[in-house]
Design a protein around this motif. Structure first.
Motif, PDB file in Angstrom:
ATOM      1  N   GLN A 416     -48.852   1.491  25.119  1.00 16.04           N
ATOM      2  CA  GLN A 416     -49.211   2.908  24.930  1.00 16.04           C
ATOM      3  C   GLN A 416     -50.702   3.147  24.743  1.00 16.04           C
ATOM      4  O   GLN A 416     -51.228   4.153  25.213  1.00 16.04           O
ATOM      5  CB  GLN A 416     -48.486   3.485  23.704  1.00 16.04           C
ATOM      6  CG  GLN A 416     -46.992   3.516  23.818  1.00 16.04           C
ATOM      7  CD  GLN A 416     -46.360   2.312  23.152  1.00 16.04           C
ATOM      8  OE1 GLN A 416     -46.881   1.209  23.240  1.00 16.04           O
ATOM      9  NE2 GLN A 416     -45.229   2.508  22.513  1.00 16.04           N
ATOM     10  N   TRP A 418     -53.233   1.736  25.954  1.00 18.29           N
ATOM     11  CA  TRP A 418     -54.030   1.630  27.183  1.00 18.29           C
ATOM     12  C   TRP A 418     -53.454   2.471  28.315  1.00 18.29           C
ATOM     13  O   TRP A 418     -53.867   2.374  29.450  1.00 18.29           O
ATOM     14  CB  TRP A 418     -54.145   0.147  27.586  1.00 18.29           C
ATOM     15  CG  TRP A 418     -54.725  -0.627  26.451  1.00 18.29           C
ATOM     16  CD1 TRP A 418     -56.055  -0.804  26.180  1.00 18.29           C
ATOM     17  CD2 TRP A 418     -54.021  -1.269  25.386  1.00 18.29           C
ATOM     18  NE1 TRP A 418     -56.205  -1.519  25.019  1.00 18.29           N
ATOM     19  CE2 TRP A 418     -54.989  -1.813  24.518  1.00 18.29           C
ATOM     20  CE3 TRP A 418     -52.663  -1.435  25.075  1.00 18.29           C
ATOM     21  CZ2 TRP A 418     -54.637  -2.520  23.356  1.00 18.29           C
ATOM     22  CZ3 TRP A 418     -52.313  -2.132  23.930  1.00 18.29           C
ATOM     23  CH2 TRP A 418     -53.295  -2.668  23.083  1.00 18.29           C
ATOM     24  N   LEU A 419     -52.460   3.292  27.980  1.00 13.71           N
ATOM     25  CA  LEU A 419     -51.863   4.183  28.985  1.00 13.71           C
ATOM     26  C   LEU A 419     -51.318   5.408  28.275  1.00 13.71           C
ATOM     27  O   LEU A 419     -50.180   5.419  27.793  1.00 13.71           O
ATOM     28  CB  LEU A 419     -50.736   3.463  29.749  1.00 13.71           C
ATOM     29  CG  LEU A 419     -49.980   4.285  30.798  1.00 13.71           C
ATOM     30  CD1 LEU A 419     -50.901   4.713  31.932  1.00 13.71           C
ATOM     31  CD2 LEU A 419     -48.804   3.506  31.371  1.00 13.71           C
ATOM     32  N   ASP A 420     -52.149   6.427  28.184  1.00 10.08           N
ATOM     33  CA  ASP A 420     -51.661   7.702  27.650  1.00 10.08           C
ATOM     34  C   ASP A 420     -52.511   8.812  28.243  1.00 10.08           C
ATOM     35  O   ASP A 420     -53.329   8.573  29.130  1.00 10.08           O
ATOM     36  CB  ASP A 420     -51.650   7.696  26.109  1.00 10.08           C
ATOM     37  CG  ASP A 420     -52.979   8.073  25.492  1.00 10.08           C
ATOM     38  OD1 ASP A 420     -54.009   7.971  26.195  1.00 10.08           O
ATOM     39  OD2 ASP A 420     -52.999   8.469  24.324  1.00 10.08           O
TER      40      ASP A 420
ATOM     41  N   ARG B  98     -44.675   1.737  30.160  1.00 15.29           N
ATOM     42  CA  ARG B  98     -45.607   2.074  29.083  1.00 15.29           C
ATOM     43  C   ARG B  98     -45.147   1.461  27.763  1.00 15.29           C
ATOM     44  O   ARG B  98     -45.923   0.960  26.988  1.00 15.29           O
ATOM     45  CB  ARG B  98     -45.698   3.594  28.956  1.00 15.29           C
ATOM     46  CG  ARG B  98     -46.674   4.085  27.920  1.00 15.29           C
ATOM     47  CD  ARG B  98     -46.798   5.590  27.997  1.00 15.29           C
ATOM     48  NE  ARG B  98     -47.833   6.056  27.106  1.00 15.29           N
ATOM     49  CZ  ARG B  98     -47.591   6.568  25.907  1.00 15.29           C
ATOM     50  NH1 ARG B  98     -46.358   6.675  25.462  1.00 15.29           N
ATOM     51  NH2 ARG B  98     -48.586   6.981  25.149  1.00 15.29           N
ATOM     52  N   ASP B  99     -43.860   1.576  27.524  1.00 11.85           N
ATOM     53  CA  ASP B  99     -43.264   0.896  26.372  1.00 11.85           C
ATOM     54  C   ASP B  99     -41.835   0.577  26.741  1.00 11.85           C
ATOM     55  O   ASP B  99     -41.475   0.640  27.915  1.00 11.85           O
ATOM     56  CB  ASP B  99     -43.378   1.743  25.098  1.00 11.85           C
ATOM     57  CG  ASP B  99     -42.743   3.104  25.244  1.00 11.85           C
ATOM     58  OD1 ASP B  99     -41.577   3.166  25.667  1.00 11.85           O
ATOM     59  OD2 ASP B  99     -43.400   4.111  24.943  1.00 11.85           O
ATOM     60  N   TYR B 159     -44.880  10.978  33.103  1.00 10.60           N
ATOM     61  CA  TYR B 159     -44.211   9.998  32.247  1.00 10.60           C
ATOM     62  C   TYR B 159     -42.714  10.304  32.265  1.00 10.60           C
ATOM     63  O   TYR B 159     -42.329  11.469  32.229  1.00 10.60           O
ATOM     64  CB  TYR B 159     -44.715  10.106  30.804  1.00 10.60           C
ATOM     65  CG  TYR B 159     -46.156   9.664  30.650  1.00 10.60           C
ATOM     66  CD1 TYR B 159     -46.477   8.351  30.330  1.00 10.60           C
ATOM     67  CD2 TYR B 159     -47.211  10.564  30.827  1.00 10.60           C
ATOM     68  CE1 TYR B 159     -47.798   7.940  30.184  1.00 10.60           C
ATOM     69  CE2 TYR B 159     -48.527  10.173  30.693  1.00 10.60           C
ATOM     70  CZ  TYR B 159     -48.813   8.861  30.371  1.00 10.60           C
ATOM     71  OH  TYR B 159     -50.118   8.460  30.237  1.00 10.60           O
TER      72      TYR B 159
END
Lengths: 532, 242
Positions: A416, A418-420, B98-99, B159
């Motif tokens: 998260q 490094w990617l938001d 992403r997670d 997302y």
């Protein structure tokens, strides 16, 4: 020192030293170069002095330090070495002024003297002992068997976000290993995965580079398909034999917790109060940024204090507190050993304790002293002994085999940070230049001369754009414009090289200027990005 | 941004900065009140950002803290104007994990090809189809479930919440009419990860103890099974500044 197998507990203290590549010869003074200078002054040189003191006292300590290739490339760069000396001279000058300014204030004068001694000693050590190359200091302790030195990914890319591009993973690792060998003249045996970022399959690239182990977040191991029978108190192995050392959470919390972590103790030095902000602009002008932009100077006189009203820092009080914290740290580990011994006794209980190296000294001023006292205390301990990951592997080569989970040490444990929303825009452009770079290796499988130079520089620009620092800075909110500019600059530099190659019109002057500026990874071969 | 630094700026710059950080300037405010409001908003923003970071990352970010002026842009003269294109006008789709349950989709459709289809079939909807697979290798037969997200032409990233842990997903970019679907591109496959200790039924007390000593809690997995939803939680990124 006790034999590893005879000890009840093993302390594997790991420091990860990393800074992004920041080098701007085109400017007389560049703010972000201070990241390096402060780390040398406050962390790396004090650590070397700590090792020297331990050596003189006959302490046969063991510690692991991972050096990111971007950091070591900067540490051996003559231009940055000279700039660091200029920076030190300026601080020595300021410290002399501070001795005069504080002469009527005993509490401040003690600190001014401390800073004066610190910067003078730094200058002497840097020039006389290390001849401006402090990597040799660390190598000395490696050769003596006190330090295990390991590498990290070439530009510290968060590897899980590039798992679709095996070419990138290989380029990051091979370039890192080559750079490490050039700087330290040895082959690294282990790697620090940037941000502890792991994705299933990464181990095959590590094995290919003959890397024997890496450090993982605790949940990366604990959420494995098969539960590790020894928890985080022993390493596990990937199916291909690469060993994985999980972070032990409690020992990390002792130091990191913002609530009750040691660095937050009220007697320790306050990081945020600095004369760069506190004193009149006329006084600090020569030591801050042009246009009177106030920045940290490193001269800090206050203790954390626990309230808005700050007390002066008292080094002797802080030193007593360090003893207390070292005692507490070992007490907590010994308690844990007793609990874990109810589960297994066939091996000592391993504590893998990784930290950012720059935490010690730069952020936590007393950090290097804490390490020194801790290593002395471990040397005297009846139950705990030092251990590096390679010591452990050599003693216990067989470990439980598991399939690890995708993980990192970032917020929530995945990708998260490094990617938001603050940084996701970079990935379209990064993926594009990666694909174009791979395409270039296919189009130019074997070139020499100017084209080869252009292709090698293109590879450097791609690697630099991938650093995890830029999205982290965008997310955490420090110096965001610089991070954005850096990503954009490397992407645009790459496109310019690509276009030049397509037009068969590489401008020598421009390329030479760029090679001189972004001059890391001297021996890079652009074919490192060859399609897999 | 320090108060002192703000006080050095002109009224126009102060007003523009206030607008940028979301301060609504009231008519009766003087310069000092505007500056105080900017400081307050930036402090809140900083606290919010810090609260979002965990220990490791917040310590890591400290090494960049040479100044307390977060948005400091010293306007170094870069040689060229640094404008990146919004897109590369190509057919592409990338899928990132992403997670453990959220994915990030990046896509684009070539303008000429899109127009070509519009000329042939009339008005088109753009759909992101998120497919769940039995295993990590794509085949039509191994698709076990899917759901669609209709997106705007101008959107190019999104997302998505992925319903199941430890499952495989890929995304297709589809142009659709009432009667026809055209698959423009198919992404890589991602595997969602496990977000818990993988207890087996015969795990003994020692395993539970070592897990807890390692800093993880025992969770009754039978209670977790009902939490998966085959739907998308809205998380639109349109309009976010790059």
């Amino acid at each position: 020192m006790k034999a590893i197998q005879d000890s009840k507990g093993l302390l594997s203290f790991i420091l990860h030293a990393h800074l992004p590549f920041v080098r701007h010869p085109e400017y007389e003074k560049f703010l972000e170069e201070k990241w390096l200078f402060e780390a040398i002054s406050e962390t790396y040189l004090p650590l070397l002095r700590t090792f020297k003191k331990l050596e003189n006292d006959g302490i046969d300590f063991k510690l692991t330090i991972s050096f990111s290739p971007t950091l070591t490339e900067m540490l051996v760069d003559p231009f940055l070495q000279d700039r660091y000396l200029d920076h030190l001279k300026s601080l020595i000058e300021l410290s002399e002024k501070e001795l005069i300014r504080t002469k009527d204030s005993p509490e401040e004068f003690v600190m001014a003297t401390l800073y004066h001694d610190l910067y003078k000693t730094n200058y002497e050590d840097y020039t006389e002992i290390y001849n401006k190359d402090i990597t040799q200091g660390f190598k000395y302790y490696f050769n003596k068997g006190n330090l295990l030195l390991i590498t990290s990914a070439a530009t510290h890319a968060f590897l899980p976000h590039f798992s679709n591009y095996p070419e990138v993973i290989r380029a990051q690792i091979i370039t890192a290993v080559d750079s490490f060998r050039r700087v330290f003249s040895i082959r690294p045996e282990g790697i620090w995965l940037p941000e502890c970022g792991y994705f299933p399959g990464l181990e095959s690239f590590l094995k290919e580079a003959d890397l024997k182990f890496f450090i993982s977040s605790a949940h990366g191991v604990m959420y494995a398909d098969d539960i590790p029978e020894k928890g985080v108190f022993a390493p596990v192995q990937c199916k291909n034999g690469v060993t994985v050392f999980p972070r032990e959470k409690e020992s990390c919390k002792d130091i990191w917790s913002p609530v009750d972590g040691y660095p937050g103790d009220i007697v320790y030095r306050e990081f945020y109060r600095d004369i760069g902000f506190d004193l009149p602009i006329e006084y600090v002008r020569p030591y801050i940024q042009p246009d009177d932009v106030r920045v940290n100077t490193g001269f800090k006189y206050y203790a954390i204090s626990g309230s808005e009203e700050k007390n002066y820092y008292k080094p002797k009080t802080a030193e007593k507190k360090i003893d207390e914290h070292v005692g507490n740290f070992l007490y907590n580990r010994e308690n844990m050993i007793k609990k874990v011994e109810t589960i297994f006794t066939d091996r000592p209980v391993l504590f893998t304790c990784p930290y950012d190296a720059e935490l010690f000294g730069h952020w936590w001023f007393e950090g290097p002293k804490f390490i020194e006292k801790l290593l002395v205390a471990v040397d005297k301990s009846e139950n705990i002994t030092f251990c590096t990951p390679m010591d452990y592997i050599n003693t216990f080569p067989e470990n439980q085999s598991v399939n690890l989970n995708y993980s990192s040490w970032g917020d929530e444990g995945y990708g998260q940070v490094w990617l938001d929303g603050s940084n996701d825009w970079i990935y379209r452009h990064l993926f594009k230049i990666i694909e174009m770079m791979i395409e270039l290796t296919e189009r130019y499988p074997d070139v020499t001369g100017l084209k080869r130079r252009a292709l090698d520089q293109a590879a450097r620009e791609v690697l630099l754009a991938l650093a995890s620092d830029w999205p982290l800075i965008m997310k955490s909110g420090t110096t965001v414009p610089y991070a954005i500019k850096r990503v954009k600059t490397h992407i645009l530099n790459f496109h310019k090289i690509y276009d030049s190659l397509c037009e068969n019109l590489v401008k020598t002057e421009w390329l030479t200027k760029l090679e001189k500026k972004n001059n890391l990874f001297k021996d890079i071969n652009y074919l490192v990005f060859q399609k897999i | 941004m320090t108060k002192e630094r703000l006080e050095l700026l002109s009224d126009d710059v102060i007003k523009s900065l206030a607008k940028k950080v979301g301060v609504r300037i009231k008519l009766d405010w003087d310069r000092c009140q505007i500056i105080n409001s900017i400081i307050d908003v930036m402090d809140e923003d900083r606290e919010e950002k810090e609260s979002l970071l965990n220990l490791a990352v917040s310590i890591e970010s400290k090494k960049y803290a040479v100044t307390i002026d977060e948005e400091l842009d010293l306007s170094y003269d870069f040689d060229e104007e640094m404008v990146l294109p919004d897109r590369y006008n190509e057919n592409m789709v990338k899928f990132l994990l992403r997670d453990n349950t959220w994915g990030f989709i990046l896509w684009d459709i070539n303008d000429a090809q899109y127009q070509n289809y519009v000329n042939q079939f009339g008005e088109l909807n753009i759909i992101l189809r998120v497919n769940e697979l039995k295993n990590g290798i794509f085949s039509k037969e191994s698709i076990i479930d899917f759901f669609d997200i209709e997106v705007e032409k101008k959107e190019r990233r999104r997302y998505v919440n992925l319903p199941h842990e430890e499952s495989y997903y890929f995304v297709e970019v589809i142009l659709s009419t009432e009667f026809k679907e055209i698959t423009i591109n198919r992404s890589n496959v991602v595997k969602t990860s496990r977000d818990h200790v993988n207890y087996a039924l015969n795990d003994n007390g020692k395993i539970k103890s070592i897990v807890e000593l390692s800093g993880f809690e025992f969770k009754d997995l039978s209670k977790r099974r009902g939490r998966n939803f085959n739907r998308i939680l809205p998380f639109d990124t349109i309009g976010e500044d790059e």
